[in-house]
Write an enzyme that holds these catalytic residues in place. Structure first.
Site, PDB file in Angstrom:
ATOM      1  N   TYR A   1      75.075  67.231  -8.898  1.00  0.00           N
ATOM      2  CA  TYR A   1      76.039  66.565  -9.774  1.00  0.00           C
ATOM      3  C   TYR A   1      75.468  66.462 -11.189  1.00  0.00           C
ATOM      4  CZ  TYR A   1      78.442  65.065  -5.474  1.00  0.00           C
ATOM      5  OH  TYR A   1      79.090  65.025  -4.263  1.00  0.00           O
ATOM      6  N   SER A   2      76.116  67.165 -12.098  1.00  0.00           N
ATOM      7  CA  SER A   2      75.674  67.227 -13.499  1.00  0.00           C
ATOM      8  C   SER A   2      74.207  67.631 -13.605  1.00  0.00           C
ATOM      9  CB  SER A   2      75.920  65.889 -14.211  1.00  0.00           C
ATOM     10  OG  SER A   2      77.310  65.618 -14.291  1.00  0.00           O
TER      11      SER A   2
END
Length: 339
Positions: free
Chosen positions: A55-56
């Protein structure tokens, strides 16, 4: 807030879990905003936070780590690994080599010495169950993880992993994290019955169907949700499957209004009503989004409402099967079906 036992672990978890995918670049969320969401979630009774290394690009784990500093022991902390973390070919998958390395990276980003639940983000067809389960068992014995689970595994892979653990005397997966919503009910056919049979805890993701069930998407209105900006194909109503979803959403909106419920209450009440489901993972970007979802924490749908939902979307039916991310490799790779 309701609390349920996570599979056969004995751990008590909230029926709503906080998903941190929107923390960071993906959701354009700052650290202050992420911390505010975590604060409000904990105050609202949520005790599970779920994130992932991918995630990111690790930013979500870093933000979660800063947000929970000083209160780690009050949280059931979950993360995931398996997705590519860069261009290096071995910085992905479920091999011992990568999982041992990447768990240490996740612990560093989170600022903790262990996670409560470490999940394999997707089934890796290039790695044997024995290899993965052996690595996870060793990491558990080293005290770096308390439990481990799977995410978006086909039902037959859940069964195979359970048998591999038994055959090789390894610790088994204790949870599964599948996609589940009123619009995506396919897991009712096989995944949820298998989870029940093996006593797996089930943490479902996308219970609001990427925003389709949030109440923000209606006929005659422009779709301007954050998800629609980076996944335009999923919301283009010129596509017949999306138009069909929009028609179903209108029927569900009428049902929710008749039952004096918000769309969010209808959607979250539906997934948490299934006896195999432990928690629904919500992914708010702001405290306002979170509070609208916390309002559904104690929603219990009547049998009449559940029957009405079945009449709109039949049990076991996916309205967008291509978005499930669990298509078997044998259907995706032509080489696997050629002589």
């Amino acid at each position: 807030m309701q609390y349920r036992t996570l599979g056969r672990t004995g751990v008590q978890v909230s029926s709503l879990a906080l998903g941190a995918m929107n923390f960071g670049t993906i959701g354009h969320t700052t650290q202050d905003e992420a911390t505010a969401v975590v604060d409000a979630a904990l105050e609202g009774g949520i005790n599970v936070i779920d994130t992932a290394d991918v995630y990111s690009g690790g930013e979500s784990e870093e933000m979660v780590g800063r947000a929970i500093a000083g209160r780690r022991d009050d949280i059931v902390l979950a993360t995931k690994a398996n997705m590519p973390m860069g261009d290096e070919r071995n910085h992905q998958g479920s091999s011992r080599r990568w999982l041992v390395t990447e768990l240490d990276n996740s612990l560093r980003r989170l600022g903790v010495d262990h996670v409560d639940l470490y999940q394999i983000h997707r089934w890796d067809p290039s790695t044997s169950d024995e290899e993965t389960l052996s690595a996870l068992t060793d990491l558990q014995r080293a005290g770096k993880i308390r439990y481990f689970g799977s995410s978006t595994f086909p039902a037959y892979r859940l069964v195979q992993a359970q048998w591999a653990a038994r055959e090789h005397r390894l610790t088994r997966y204790v949870t599964e994290q599948p996609s589940y919503s009123i619009l995506q009910r396919g897991i009712e056919s096989h995944v949820l019955p298998v989870a029940e049979q093996y006593g797996l805890g089930v943490l479902v993701w996308s219970p609001l169907a990427s925003g389709w069930l949030s109440g923000a998407i209606r006929k005659g209105q422009e779709i301007t949700t954050s998800r629609s900006r980076f996944m335009p194909q999923r919301f283009d109503t010129a596509i017949p499957s999306n138009q069909a979803r929009l028609d179903v959403v209108e029927q569900l909106a009428a049902l929710a209004a008749e039952a004096d419920l918000t769309m969010i209450q209808l959607a979250l009440g539906f997934v948490t009503a299934h006896r195999a489901v432990t928690s629904a993972i919500i992914g708010p970007r702001t405290p306002a989004h979170l509070h609208s979802q916390l309002a559904a924490a104690d929603t219990v749908l009547s049998a009449d409402v559940l029957d009405a939902i079945d009449a709109i979307v039949a049990p076991g039916v996916d309205l967008a099967a291509h978005e499930k991310n669990d298509t078997p490799p044998a259907l995706l790779d032509p080489a696997l079906r050629r002589r």
